[in-house]
Design an enzyme around this catalytic site. Structure first.
Site, PDB file in Angstrom:
ATOM      1  N   ASN A 281      65.412  32.891  40.691  1.00 33.10           N
ATOM      2  CA  ASN A 281      65.910  31.824  39.819  1.00 33.10           C
ATOM      3  C   ASN A 281      65.288  30.458  40.122  1.00 33.10           C
ATOM      4  O   ASN A 281      65.614  29.465  39.468  1.00 33.10           O
ATOM      5  CB  ASN A 281      67.440  31.744  39.874  1.00 33.10           C
ATOM      6  CG  ASN A 281      67.968  31.478  41.281  1.00 33.10           C
ATOM      7  OD1 ASN A 281      67.485  30.606  41.987  1.00 33.10           O
ATOM      8  ND2 ASN A 281      68.980  32.241  41.684  1.00 33.10           N
TER       9      ASN A 281
ATOM     10  N   HIS B 259      74.372  26.054  42.985  1.00 34.36           N
ATOM     11  CA  HIS B 259      73.919  26.920  44.079  1.00 34.36           C
ATOM     12  C   HIS B 259      74.946  27.020  45.196  1.00 34.36           C
ATOM     13  O   HIS B 259      75.329  28.122  45.598  1.00 34.36           O
ATOM     14  CB  HIS B 259      72.589  26.407  44.644  1.00 34.36           C
ATOM     15  CG  HIS B 259      71.979  27.293  45.681  1.00 34.36           C
ATOM     16  ND1 HIS B 259      72.481  27.406  46.958  1.00 34.36           N
ATOM     17  CD2 HIS B 259      70.915  28.116  45.632  1.00 34.36           C
ATOM     18  CE1 HIS B 259      71.738  28.256  47.653  1.00 34.36           C
ATOM     19  NE2 HIS B 259      70.793  28.707  46.862  1.00 34.36           N
TER      20      HIS B 259
ATOM     21  N   ARG C  71      61.556  50.429  84.732  1.00 29.07           N
ATOM     22  CA  ARG C  71      61.017  50.721  83.386  1.00 29.07           C
ATOM     23  C   ARG C  71      60.473  52.148  83.337  1.00 29.07           C
ATOM     24  O   ARG C  71      60.630  52.843  82.330  1.00 29.07           O
ATOM     25  CB  ARG C  71      59.923  49.723  83.004  1.00 29.07           C
ATOM     26  CG  ARG C  71      58.710  49.733  83.901  1.00 29.07           C
ATOM     27  CD  ARG C  71      57.543  48.963  83.331  1.00 29.07           C
ATOM     28  NE  ARG C  71      56.444  48.875  84.288  1.00 29.07           N
ATOM     29  CZ  ARG C  71      55.182  48.659  83.979  1.00 29.07           C
ATOM     30  NH1 ARG C  71      54.826  48.520  82.713  1.00 29.07           N
ATOM     31  NH2 ARG C  71      54.253  48.584  84.909  1.00 29.07           N
TER      32      ARG C  71
ATOM     33  N   GLU D  36      58.885  41.769  66.472  1.00 26.09           N
ATOM     34  CA  GLU D  36      60.126  41.949  67.227  1.00 26.09           C
ATOM     35  C   GLU D  36      61.372  41.662  66.382  1.00 26.09           C
ATOM     36  O   GLU D  36      62.372  42.368  66.491  1.00 26.09           O
ATOM     37  CB  GLU D  36      60.135  41.037  68.467  1.00 26.09           C
ATOM     38  CG  GLU D  36      59.136  41.432  69.533  1.00 26.09           C
ATOM     39  CD  GLU D  36      57.783  40.761  69.332  1.00 26.09           C
ATOM     40  OE1 GLU D  36      56.904  40.932  70.183  1.00 26.09           O
ATOM     41  OE2 GLU D  36      57.616  40.056  68.308  1.00 26.09           O
TER      42      GLU D  36
END
Length: 550
Positions: free
Chosen positions: A71, A148, A241, A295
């Protein structure tokens, strides 16, 4: 927040394809739906939507359809103030099928035809640019920013109803609208009944698949799913890890609806599922998602996968990039989504990677987020139980924070059992010879520093207790009796050791305690040099604790 929904829709579409790849058979498509998103000018201004468009186009998610309410108005005024690009060409360049409906206010047939064409395009996601007028029908606010961010107001609502040929009084659903939606209800009921019949036949024909289907949708983990979790030998040196990757793969072998991916870092995060293919967006085969260097959308897509249901998903990247994922993580916590975030390279232990990649404030910032469990294990066996805790969560996300550097696996015959990680904090080791005079509290790799300090002070005749505290959140949930057994109120000589910001540690160390950490950005040097320079060496910590005895 703007952009999130567009990315959630990509996750939902990926989940639909993943389930199709797992469960559909040649005769019965038990998963075969489209995913629709209504997106705005503001959504498509956000950088997140560009990440989402890029990945969706690359994957060829042909069952994803965006309806773009174009719009050309934003809160401050016309979009021409700040947004003049050709959105249709941008999406076409990303590999999307693009159509435009010139009159989205009244030409419903054109919108219907565009949706039909989008559904016929099976190789590409679709964007339908629908040109609309904000505040359509309002005599004074139509097409203006005034409609809006604020309601039209009572008088303007009455004028708008009159302009549209509606009665200006109470809210009324026109008979034509009621009839239209009731037809949709009837059509949907018939479609649902047909699918239920097909599903019942599919379950009879494929009982093994059916059992997996039921488990995936209910979120019930398979019986004995954790029996094969690896147990690591004392004395072995292994980064958490690396241990995390081994544990994750063991879980994936037992939980076939676990899938996920990384931000172009699986070779460093160790999160690739062995012997599994890369996820592809057409047939849905493969369990390894390649998010690329995206990410933020990775976190948002994981939320979409969780919203969809029927599977569990993980993401992985370096811990410092949790900053890029934070808006999505916050929404996961707010909406009780059981996402699993694997973060590696958790401290200045990165060494030569330098301060840009060394997370300092990140542990504390994530601990401040409500309904997020943060787990930073001290060795490989704590890591196994951290993954177990993560998989058992059903209504909140978990951040698993792992080390880059190798850590010695602790000898549990002389230390507290690793499964106590589930209680957030526990007594790892008391000095022999009587009640402790002081408590050392540490997380992750720094637990090993605490043990070394304890040994040094034992030689000086000081009795101390080392507490491993992998999760503040889980410890806060324990009974007062457990908390007192770990951190007795009578022992006020305390020190915390963590290679990160010290903000917040006063809660656990009290007014007489000392927080050892890093309240500045890191530097580029070998990890052992950095730990000494930042006051995390054994001699420095021991001296700090000894000063509290005086």
């Amino acid at each position: 927040p703007l952009g999130q929904g567009s990315a959630n829709a990509v996750g939902m579409a990926m989940a639909e394809r993943f389930l199709a790849g797992r469960f559909n058979t040649p005769n019965i498509q038990v998963t075969d739906h489209f995913t629709y998103a209504l997106v705005s000018d503001g959504d498509l201004m956000e950088g997140l939507s560009a990440e989402a468009a890029s990945l969706a186009g690359h994957l060829g998610l042909g069952k994803l359809i965006y309806l773009y309410d174009s719009n050309d108005i934003s809160l401050d005024g016309p979009c021409s103030l700040h947004f003049s690009e050709d959105v249709a060409q941008r999406y076409a360049a990303c590999g999307w099928h693009v159509q435009t409906v010139a009159d989205g206010d009244t030409d419903l047939d054109a919108i219907d035809r565009a949706i039909g064409a989008a559904k016929s395009e099976t190789r590409r996601p679709s964007l339908i640019v629908v040109k609309t007028t904000i505040g359509f029908g309002s005599p004074n606010k139509s097409g203006k920013a005034a409609s809006h961010g604020s309601p039209l107001g009572e008088d303007e609502v009455a004028r708008t109803k009159e302009a549209l040929g509606l009665a200006p009084g109470d809210f009324v659903v026109p008979a034509e609208a009621q009839e239209h939606f009731r037809k949709s209800l009837e059509r949907s009921r018939a479609s649902y009944d047909r699918w239920q019949t097909e599903l019942a036949g599919w379950k009879d024909a494929h009982p093994d698949l059916a059992r997996t289907w039921e488990g995936a949708w209910s979120g019930t983990l398979p019986e004995g799913w954790s029996r094969e979790l690896p147990v690591f030998e004392a004395g072995e040196k292994i980064a958490t890890r690396v241990a995390g990757g081994k544990v994750q793969n063991a879980i994936a072998r037992e939980v076939p609806w676990l899938w996920g991916g990384d931000a172009d870092l699986s070779c460093s995060t160790m999160t690739s599922l062995a012997d599994e293919a890369s996820f592809e967006g057409q047939g849905g085969r493969g369990r390894n998602i390649h998010y690329g260097v995206r990410e933020h959308v990775m976190g948002s897509i994981a939320n979409g996968i969780a919203y969809h249901g029927g599977s569990r998903s993980f993401t992985a990247t370096f811990f410092v990039f949790s900053d890029y994922m934070r808006p999505a993580m916050r929404l996961a916590a707010m909406n009780h989504l059981p996402a699993v975030y694997v973060f590696t390279h958790d401290s200045i232990g990165l060494g030569e990677d330098g301060p840009t990649h060394q997370p300092v404030e990140h542990l504390m910032s994530l601990r401040a987020m409500p309904n997020l469990v943060v787990l930073r294990p001290a060795d490989a066996n704590e890591t196994a139980h951290a993954w177990r805790v993560a998989m058992e969560q059903t209504d909140r996300p978990v951040a698993l924070v792992f080390s880059r550097q190798k850590l010695t696996v602790l000898d549990r015959s002389s230390h507290g059992a690793a499964d106590q990680l589930a209680r957030g904090a526990y007594v790892l080791r008391d000095s022999p010879g009587g009640a402790p005079e002081a408590i050392l509290i540490a997380t992750g790799a720094e637990v090993h520093q605490a043990l070394a300090v304890q040994s040094k002070l034992e030689a000086a005749g000081k009795r101390t207790r080392v507490v491993s505290m992998p999760s503040w959140e889980l410890f806060e949930e324990q009974s007062p009796e457990w908390q007192e057994s770990v951190l007795p109120a009578a022992i006020q000589t305390r020190i915390s050791i963590e290679a990160g910001a010290t903000l917040g540690w006063s809660r656990w160390i009290g007014p007489r305690g000392k927080a050892i950490g890093i309240d500045r950005f890191g530097a580029s040097a070998p990890a052992d040099v950095l730990f000494e320079q930042f006051g995390l060496g054994v001699e420095t910590i021991a001296a700090e604790l000894e000063s509290l005895f005086d």
